[in-house]
Scaffold this active site. Structure first.
Site, PDB file in Angstrom:
ATOM      1  N   CYS A 110      71.082   9.411  87.667  1.00  0.00           N
ATOM      2  CA  CYS A 110      71.736   9.030  88.924  1.00  0.00           C
ATOM      3  C   CYS A 110      72.694   7.855  88.700  1.00  0.00           C
ATOM      4  CB  CYS A 110      70.701   8.738  90.000  1.00  0.00           C
ATOM      5  SG  CYS A 110      71.390   8.724  91.672  1.00  0.00           S
TER       6      CYS A 110
ATOM      7  N   HIS B 151      67.448  13.733  90.112  1.00  0.00           N
ATOM      8  CA  HIS B 151      66.265  12.964  89.700  1.00  0.00           C
ATOM      9  C   HIS B 151      65.203  13.908  89.130  1.00  0.00           C
ATOM     10  CE1 HIS B 151      67.190   8.916  91.338  1.00  0.00           C
ATOM     11  NE2 HIS B 151      67.969   9.612  92.148  1.00  0.00           N
TER      12      HIS B 151
ATOM     13  N   GLY C 220      35.839   1.602  94.759  1.00  0.00           N
ATOM     14  CA  GLY C 220      36.931   2.537  94.555  1.00  0.00           C
ATOM     15  C   GLY C 220      37.168   2.863  93.094  1.00  0.00           C
ATOM     16  N   VAL C 221      38.110   3.757  92.861  1.00  0.00           N
ATOM     17  CA  VAL C 221      38.398   4.229  91.505  1.00  0.00           C
ATOM     18  C   VAL C 221      38.913   3.093  90.626  1.00  0.00           C
ATOM     19  CG1 VAL C 221      39.788   5.815  90.133  1.00  0.00           C
ATOM     20  CG2 VAL C 221      38.916   6.537  92.368  1.00  0.00           C
ATOM     21  N   ASP C 222      39.881   2.332  91.140  1.00  0.00           N
ATOM     22  CA  ASP C 222      40.566   1.346  90.299  1.00  0.00           C
ATOM     23  C   ASP C 222      39.632   0.255  89.794  1.00  0.00           C
ATOM     24  OD1 ASP C 222      42.789   2.837  91.028  1.00  0.00           O
ATOM     25  OD2 ASP C 222      43.302   1.484  92.678  1.00  0.00           O
TER      26      ASP C 222
ATOM     27  N   SER D 118      36.429   0.269  89.703  1.00  0.00           N
ATOM     28  CA  SER D 118      35.329   0.836  88.926  1.00  0.00           C
ATOM     29  C   SER D 118      35.745   1.098  87.489  1.00  0.00           C
ATOM     30  CB  SER D 118      34.843   2.136  89.574  1.00  0.00           C
ATOM     31  OG  SER D 118      34.366   1.915  90.879  1.00  0.00           O
TER      32      SER D 118
ATOM     33  N   GLU E   8      62.497  13.068  87.759  1.00  0.00           N
ATOM     34  CA  GLU E   8      61.172  12.449  87.840  1.00  0.00           C
ATOM     35  C   GLU E   8      60.414  12.818  89.102  1.00  0.00           C
ATOM     36  OE1 GLU E   8      64.041   9.224  89.429  1.00  0.00           O
ATOM     37  OE2 GLU E   8      64.054  10.928  88.038  1.00  0.00           O
TER      38      GLU E   8
END
Length: 510
Positions: free
Chosen positions: A79, A167, A223-225, A227, A169
């Site tokens: 871009c 883009h 939570g995931v993070d 943990s 991505e």
């Protein structure tokens, strides 16, 4: 050292998505501001120039020095990056005569080109620009076009340098991964050996060297993070990790007890701290979202300061900060990206808190964190849990936060989340929750007029939290949940469903 792709950030909100796609292809990458380009080590195999909110025609727009890169390393401009390579080397970039945002389709693609091979005629791509490349220098060759954009992609002949106007991505570019794979593998020659297992091994080794025999305080949320961060740190330093789970009074129903129970068999040293009164006192009278976030963040730090003093020789505060937290608070690398909102665990610690910060996950997206957790053989129930904001229900109550509103919202949220699980919909949703609205509406119950509160239900699908679409839950499910909420939660007489996507909205309302 792993082979690396360097991404120069010109301020696009999508820059980190480029990084995520590269890492998804098992190649390590780093993002650096365009004006702070590091020295090119032998492990740098290629460079990507990001998009930008700036126009290359503006005198104040970024102007990187590419003398050490162009013609020496594979280079891909996306871009703004593509427009810069055209505009500053003999081409012409001008305002677009038609709007070029959203979906477009390739009307031409050079199937023989190393960058675009495997991409198909008519393939959907995602455009997001107000300028367009009108002319390219003579030694530039067009390799992709759309109906409205003739120069949708080009190659600079004699160099491994390319530019694309769309883009790759974003998931809306359906063959964007093909293009990035071509660039990474065939143009840059990367071996693609950066995997979850290698991340775990290298991160644990790095943490051992960084922390030594120091003690670390880590805030667990269930939570995931947090943990995954805890398990990584525990693997690195064992008993020197001291975990604390704070009840801020803004958790989901029964969450404090259930989270403590979930960690019993993980070998983690966890202490529960009830600090809800401190948080409520700090939030009293506050209605501005940023003011609430900052108040919650301050108390969060104060509580950890108090608890850290009880752990002899504690020198570090561990946090489960991940990339989207950093991106939305401030540009992750000091570049020109816009600030969307602040996060309670981003931005450093006050001077009085004598702890250094360690964040083993701050370069990862949510799905990458789950992949790391799987590599660590963690409980799938923890890894599959929906994201929940650090400030908790404090940013799902619009307006002033009170204990009464929290109690009401906890019941509403419990009915919603339990319903998703009962109907087998929970795993189809990225994140779900309820929002307490600062309005009341007229209703009728038992032939009597009511004037009570309204709530909004929010459920989204996403892969990385950077973009999200509202979840198309069955009408029958929504009707059932709405009926349960109104009948079972005193004080609620109206339920709405949020059908906004991100962007333009965010996942949370505050």
């Amino acid at each position: 050292m792993h082979e690396m792709i360097l991404i120069l950030d010109f301020g696009s909100q999508y820059t980190q998505l480029i990084a995520r796609r590269v890492r998804e292809l098992n190649v390590y990458c780093e993002i650096h501001p365009w004006n702070k380009c590091p020295e090119m080590g032998d492990n740098v195999k290629g460079v990507i120039l990001s998009g930008s909110p700036f126009s290359v025609r503006d005198a104040s727009s970024p102007s990187p020095d590419l003398s050490g890169i162009r013609g020496k390393l594979p280079l891909l401009g996306v871009c703004f990056g593509a427009q810069y390579l055209a505009h500053n080397f003999g081409g012409n970039v001008a305002p677009s005569s038609t709007r070029e945002y959203g979906r477009a389709h390739l009307s031409y693609v050079d199937a023989s080109n190393v960058l675009t091979k495997g991409m198909s005629y008519g393939s959907q791509v995602w455009m997001s620009h107000s300028d367009t490349i009108k002319e390219i220098p003579g030694h530039y060759k067009i390799i992709a076009s759309t109906a409205d954009v003739e120069v949708a992609g080009y190659e600079i002949e004699g160099e491994s340098t390319f530019g694309i106007q769309f883009h790759p991505e974003v998931y809306h570019s359906l063959e964007g991964k093909v293009l990035l794979q071509n660039f990474i593998s065939d143009v840059c020659g990367c071996t693609q050996d950066w995997t979850p297992d290698s991340f775990v091994e290298e991160t644990v080794s790095k943490l051992r060297k960084q922390l030594g025999d120091d003690r670390v305080i880590l805030g667990l949320s269930g939570g995931v993070d947090s943990s995954v961060a805890a398990v990584l740190l525990h693997r690195a330093i064992g008993k020197n990790l001291h975990c604390i789970f704070v009840d801020n009074g803004l958790l989901r129903k029964n969450e404090f007890e259930s989270v403590l129970d979930s960690y019993k068999d993980m070998g983690l040293n966890v202490k529960g701290v009830n600090a809800s009164r401190q948080f409520y006192d700090a939030l009293k009278g506050l209605t501005d979202p940023e003011a609430k976030r900052k108040a919650i963040g301050k108390v969060f730090v104060d509580v950890f300061d108090d608890e850290s003093r009880k752990v002899k020789n504690a020198k570090w505060l561990g946090q489960g900060t991940i990339y989207p937290d950093v991106i939305e608070s401030v540009s992750a690398t000091g570049g020109p990206s816009a600030t969307i909102k602040s996060h309670h665990n981003v931005g450093g610690l006050p001077d009085y808190m004598k702890l250094k910060v360690v964040e083993p996950l701050n370069l990862l997206f949510k799905d990458e964190v789950r992949r790391i957790g799987k590599s660590l053989n963690m409980d799938p129930a923890i890894l599959g849990r929906h994201p929940f904001p650090g400030p908790g229900l404090g940013i799902r109550i619009l307006g002033e936060v009170t204990a009464e509103k929290v109690s009401i919202l906890q019941e509403v949220d419990h009915i919603f989340i339990s319903g998703l699980k009962e109907d087998g919909l929970y795993d189809d949703v990225w994140q779900a929750g309820a929002i307490f609205l600062p309005i009341q509406s007229v209703g009728v119950m038992g032939d009597e007029r009511t004037y009570e509160n309204a709530v909004a239900l929010r459920a989204v699908t996403s892969t990385d939290g950077m973009t999200a679409d509202w979840c198309h839950l069955p009408y029958e499910f929504l009707a059932k949940v709405s009926n349960r909420i109104i009948n079972q939660v005193r004080g609620i007489n109206r339920v709405t469903y949020d059908i906004s996507s991100k962007p333009p909205a965010t996942i949370e309302w505050e």
